[in-house]
Design an enzyme around this catalytic site. Structure first.
Site, PDB file in Angstrom:
ATOM      1  N   LYS A 165      -1.453  -1.356  -4.071  1.00 38.52           N
ATOM      2  CA  LYS A 165      -2.411  -0.272  -4.171  1.00 38.52           C
ATOM      3  C   LYS A 165      -1.626   1.025  -4.106  1.00 38.52           C
ATOM      4  O   LYS A 165      -0.877   1.254  -3.145  1.00 38.52           O
ATOM      5  CB  LYS A 165      -3.398  -0.316  -3.008  1.00 38.52           C
ATOM      6  CG  LYS A 165      -4.322   0.897  -3.011  1.00 38.52           C
ATOM      7  CD  LYS A 165      -5.137   1.064  -1.747  1.00 38.52           C
ATOM      8  CE  LYS A 165      -5.896   2.387  -1.856  1.00 38.52           C
ATOM      9  NZ  LYS A 165      -6.601   2.742  -0.625  1.00 38.52           N
ATOM     10  N   TYR A 199       0.866  -1.175   0.000  1.00 34.46           N
ATOM     11  CA  TYR A 199       0.000   0.000   0.000  1.00 34.46           C
ATOM     12  C   TYR A 199       0.907   1.230   0.000  1.00 34.46           C
ATOM     13  O   TYR A 199       1.607   1.487   0.975  1.00 34.46           O
ATOM     14  CB  TYR A 199      -0.866  -0.060   1.262  1.00 34.46           C
ATOM     15  CG  TYR A 199      -1.923   0.986   1.426  1.00 34.46           C
ATOM     16  CD1 TYR A 199      -2.178   1.963   0.465  1.00 34.46           C
ATOM     17  CD2 TYR A 199      -2.717   1.002   2.579  1.00 34.46           C
ATOM     18  CE1 TYR A 199      -3.174   2.913   0.651  1.00 34.46           C
ATOM     19  CE2 TYR A 199      -3.714   1.939   2.764  1.00 34.46           C
ATOM     20  CZ  TYR A 199      -3.932   2.899   1.795  1.00 34.46           C
ATOM     21  OH  TYR A 199      -4.914   3.842   1.983  1.00 34.46           O
TER      22      TYR A 199
END
Lengths: 305, 305, 305, 305
Positions: free
Chosen positions: B168, B140
């Site tokens: 992400k 992330y």
């Protein structure tokens, strides 16, 4: 439970490293050694689980063990300050309650460090959390880590909260520290504490009550002497002592990255046989080349031969 | 325990808000409503306890309740991703183990967000933590919060770790997202997911496998349609649908400060009777003026009459 | 004097480098070669004395020579845009007047780049300077250099000024570029031009009228083809062409520091025998190792054998 | 032509504002008044065309008039320093030559402020430009405007260049200023000058040779007294005088934006009937509400009744 609301902090309060034996295992003997080392050096308090103490990197269990061990080891000789900064409101409160139960004297709290708050959000947060804390509260300005810089106006409002007794400023912004000093000059019970040791002397000469000098883990006497000289405005001695501080702080620059300072202190303490240099994730102890540099610097300042 | 190492994520995976009833109390009914709402809207997975989910602000107990509730409510209809980002190595692992036990499908991990790590420190950290996680791992990238920006080279090295299955990217840096896409173009099993919904369509047109669009909490069908149009390169429809996204996202700008986006989503969900708009500290729900603005926007996009 | 207020710019308008023979001496033959090179490649205009053109580093005399030479060489085949950004109001106006006299078609102006202005200051400045300029004006958003980011609201207000005809956005902030597009979508005469070539294709697919692609100095045909594919929404071709752009742009990363991009372009042009790679102070041409890297990349994309 | 290479600067050297009558018209009478005002206040030099002097905003002609006027007015009573910072190498040199011809004593040069240079690029630039300057050179560290921060190592190397005689540091970074002091402590001919007046006293107590205090435009005696007290380590008087500095500097915060400081000084000087408050573009003089605030502050510090 200690529920004093007032405590005036002054002098040198080292931000202790947290000695570790493994990823999730505290070095209790090392922590006790370190505490004796700094008390012998004349410090006026200790601050555990701060930035230098890798507080945010430790599990709840390890934090609790550190608090218990430090309070027991200090045994009321000097004030024990406990860092409770957390991104979770509840976790901060829980640790403060635990610290009070162990006999700690105050807690230190930076703004929650994931989401940056606006100043009005921050003051609202402080008004909500302070009454839930069973100990006096020192605010902790650490914008490099929290992305929030405590404004002078926010400090003024926060200082009106009952158990808020001081501010530690680690921003390195000396202009704004003067503004804090100006804003608080009529509030003689409020402690303004300088973070970076490079600015300790001038902060104290202009009215700060003390400093949270990382280097005092290694050489507490030096920082105590520097504080004493600054407190009486002895500029000549201040400059002589500060030269030594600037020699010692080369230890913090032996590595790359923001973590180099803490790694340097732990490395020096390991070389001095005070405690382990194991680092909490995501960091790892200096390797040999950096450790050799640390040794060289310790030797130059005559802490080892 | 779920120990699959592979999972290919694509489509719209909303970063769910965590509905709350009080400072340390989850709104379980609200969370279940929200899950049914987004599944009915056609989403391809859910991501709980991320930034939008206020994960870092919640206590361990509330996080566990959210994980249990979400896994039970979803009941394997779509993948459940659980945010385990923490400043403490051990706390991240503990939550991952809990999530696996509850039946979650993957975990999502940002770099520890107090101390910023250098890229070599980050890759070392990932190599240490990944094998201790019982689920596939999505990295992330969220530099605004973590102060660490995952370099392309770091992504390449991390993608070699066995259970790292995707990234992400919430940086909003579209140039670098193209670099990620270029770097991963021969690794067809690796999922690249776009965070900001404003960049979802182009990311997918250039090869991203999906998006973690916050607005899909409110209007999941819109984002699913946008994803579908982008996936087949239907530029005309993409532009029509994206216009609606840009109308909806005005909701995020009703407040001041970085928290405005999450407050806006929670406010909209409360207006739509899906769940409470209570915010975890240090934040607090929109007051009436901002809430009226949210209503007006919802009305303009025909989500309320 | 050209006093048209309107001009619609679209397509590929390379930001030409300024070929130099010495610290304060222009390479006129090189500039003419470069102009023929890009016109042969099908570009829709040229932009001289911008960031890539090292405009701010040049003396007034060298700037004037570049303007005169470019206008003469182009001889009205395509529009000539002249960068007039300066920290001094008067110097910007003087250069604009000179450019108009030489037959240039428009001027390009970034906010004064020493003191950062607030948005209201910036709009006031634009309202003061625009009427004094004898040519249509394209705003230039370049926050990395100017420390000022043109807000969407500021763009809207600036677009109401009579001779303001467009904006070049070099911020790399694609989310905000979508906001610019949304704000200007009913102003069909206003040109929105993308700076970074990595974002050219998606910008055009979403409504931008063109791009100021630095790489078009080197390989103009590639960017013209990419623009054409994007303009008709041909996603498949866009992706194929963009792959080449990402190969070419490795040239910009051969050096360290912010100057690496311009050095890379000049180095490539020297290798292609188009012009000298001499750099204006404070920069200096790539040394042999970087130049060898540039050669290797040019060979990989078949621009040299 | 003055071709001394050495000059030791110490004491208070105000960075004079440049009084203006219009967008491109200097207020020569105002400049002469201002010079007499500060000389009467005991200052040890003047610095024209710096940041406070709006140097970068002025046309070449206005700069030349300011230099001529200042040199004539000062008439060798104190050293005249001339800011020659420019993004163009040649323009800096031309102004330095003009300044030498007028009888100026030194030039002050910040890094070129459009393209940020890397440190090796910066040192190379300094090695190229210094020998072309007919006057002693003071480096100017002003990262807020130039985006380049002069590293300690760069200072050390630059100090080896023949006519580099000092550094003015306007970064506000007091920790690094101590590092500069440490690095230069054996180079007794080198002048280290503090920019921000808030840090003047401590800088001097720790070894700086003086300060370029903006407030000395308004109240030169105050800064001269503060310098004198600091130079002898009289901490008690330093604190009393510094309180006044912190009252005066409220003038700088009457407006919004980075320009507020200069606007405040010019506004105060206009109220004191010393010169016009006209600002160079992109800025404009304070309006009545801010001007009233400035009056109030001037009255509180007894500069007006």
């Amino acid at each position: 439970m200690n529920n004093r609301n007032k405590l005036y902090l002054s002098g040198i309060i080292p931000p202790l490293v947290t000695p570790l034996l493994g990823k999730n295992e505290i070095d209790l003997a090392g922590l006790r050694n370190l505490i004796e080392h700094v008390i012998a050096g004349g410090v006026h308090g200790i601050f555990i689980l701060g930035t230098t103490g890798e507080g945010p990197s430790l599990s709840t269990k390890v934090k609790q063990k550190a608090v218990k061990c430090a309070c027991d080891a200090v045994n009321s000789r000097i004030p024990v300050l406990v860092g409770i900064s957390d991104t979770s409101f509840q976790e901060s409160i829980d640790l403060a309650v635990y610290a009070a139960d162990c006999g700690a004297d105050a807690v230190v709290l930076a703004p929650p460090y994931y989401f940056p708050s606006g100043q009005p959000e921050l003051i609202e947060y402080l008004r909500h959390i302070a009454p839930r804390l069973p100990l006096p509260l020192i605010l902790y300005n650490m914008p490099l880590m929290t992305k929030v810089d405590i404004a002078v106006e926010t400090l003024c409002r926060a200082a009106e909260i009952k158990n808020v007794i001081g501010l530690k400023d680690s921003s390195g912004n000396m202009i704004r520290f003067h503004e804090y000093l100006t804003a608080m000059q009529n509030n003689t019970e409020f402690s303004l504490l300088m973070g970076p040791e490079e600015l300790l002397a001038e902060a104290v000469m202009f009215g700060a009550s003390g400093g949270i000098a990382g280097g005092a883990n290694i050489w507490p006497e030096l920082y105590v002497s520097l504080f004493d000289a600054a407190a009486v405005g002895d500029v000549v001695n201040v400059r002589l002592l500060q030269e030594k501080v600037f020699k010692l702080r080369k230890i913090y620059a032996c590595g790359r990255f923001a973590s180099s300072g803490i790694k340097g202190i732990k490395s020096a303490l390991a070389i001095l046989n005070i405690c382990s240099d194991f680092m909490a994730e995501p960091f790892h102890a200096f390797h040999k080349p950096e450790r050799e540099q640390v040794k060289k610097i310790l030797s130059e300042i005559n802490l080892i031969s």
